[in-house]
Design a protein around this motif. Sequence first.
Motif, PDB file in Angstrom:
ATOM      1  N   LYS A  71       0.922  -1.256   0.113  1.00 17.45           N
ATOM      2  CA  LYS A  71       0.090  -0.020   0.171  1.00 17.45           C
ATOM      3  C   LYS A  71       0.898   1.361  -0.078  1.00 17.45           C
ATOM      4  O   LYS A  71       0.549   2.245  -0.265  1.00 17.45           O
ATOM      5  N   SER A  72       2.101   1.026   0.362  1.00 13.50           N
ATOM      6  CA  SER A  72       3.082   2.213   0.755  1.00 13.50           C
ATOM      7  C   SER A  72       3.540   2.538  -0.613  1.00 13.50           C
ATOM      8  O   SER A  72       4.580   3.459  -0.814  1.00 13.50           O
ATOM      9  N   SER A  73       3.550   1.886  -1.797  1.00 18.34           N
ATOM     10  CA  SER A  73       4.226   1.959  -3.045  1.00 18.34           C
ATOM     11  C   SER A  73       3.996   3.259  -3.667  1.00 18.34           C
ATOM     12  O   SER A  73       2.990   3.786  -3.718  1.00 18.34           O
ATOM     13  N   ASP A  74       5.225   3.549  -4.193  1.00 21.44           N
ATOM     14  CA  ASP A  74       5.178   4.952  -4.768  1.00 21.44           C
ATOM     15  C   ASP A  74       4.246   4.840  -6.142  1.00 21.44           C
ATOM     16  O   ASP A  74       4.135   5.879  -6.761  1.00 21.44           O
TER      17      ASP A  74
END
Length: 286
Positions: A205-208
């Motif tokens: 979910k934290s992917s750029d």
Amino acid sequence: MFIASDRKDHVCQVEASSEALIFLVTGKGKSYQARAILQASMFEDYVFEDAQSLPARNNDDDLDQDPIRFAVNLTMLLDCLQLFGPTSDTTAATMTYSKEEELFKISLEESGVLTTCDITCLTAEDSHIHTQGLGDTHVTMFSVFREYEESCRLIFRADPLREAIHELFEVLGGGDVTISASTEPPVFKVCVQGSKDAFELEFPKSSDAFVLFQSSVDCCWSYFSPALQLSMKALSISRESYIRINSEGMMSVQHQLRETSRGHETFVDFLLLAVESQNLVQLRSI
């Protein structure tokens, strides 16, 4: 962008109204639909006129006219538009439709060279399609999609998604592609089993890569690889891609293309049916 290179008999449905010019293609077996909407404001000059009303120009919003609908051979249409190359930015195009002559005319001009193509329009009987409505007020896969609750919605930045899809296509050997979204890590996963290799791609979910990620329930669906490949062709000229999957496995892919020289945004839409829900839309007789 709309069809595989080995398909020569695809039909493109066209709808012209005072607001926009819409092109829609339904894939073989009705496993996907592709739609491009060109707003009237994108054109330097846009004139819409039907047989029963006066012409409507770009700013004449008070005129209510019925759309004009017809169909053409998609391969012929694309061949005409690409006479000066597939990515020419200096070509000026003029498109006109004559209901009396049943012709869709495309004139291309570049560096003083003018070429005109006359494309004979197809009737519903010739093309084996129903040309009743390509917009959202009529029954298409796009309108059916909205009848079911969305399980997830994602907005991807084009560059990281393009790189991931490139890796995916290197493995594809005709197998189905499984896409899953979850409320727990990893939140988005793409898996494919090729003829010799397997590929699995995970996005936290934290992917750029994400501009937006929303998932209300866990979901997992499979899609035909050729249809998925077609839906991602526009990534090469996209800024962002908006992906939604509903409770029946229908996946909506909308690419926001790079702005034109006149500052207008353009969108290309694809609607794919999951392998498990192929009968969903066909039963609706689209």
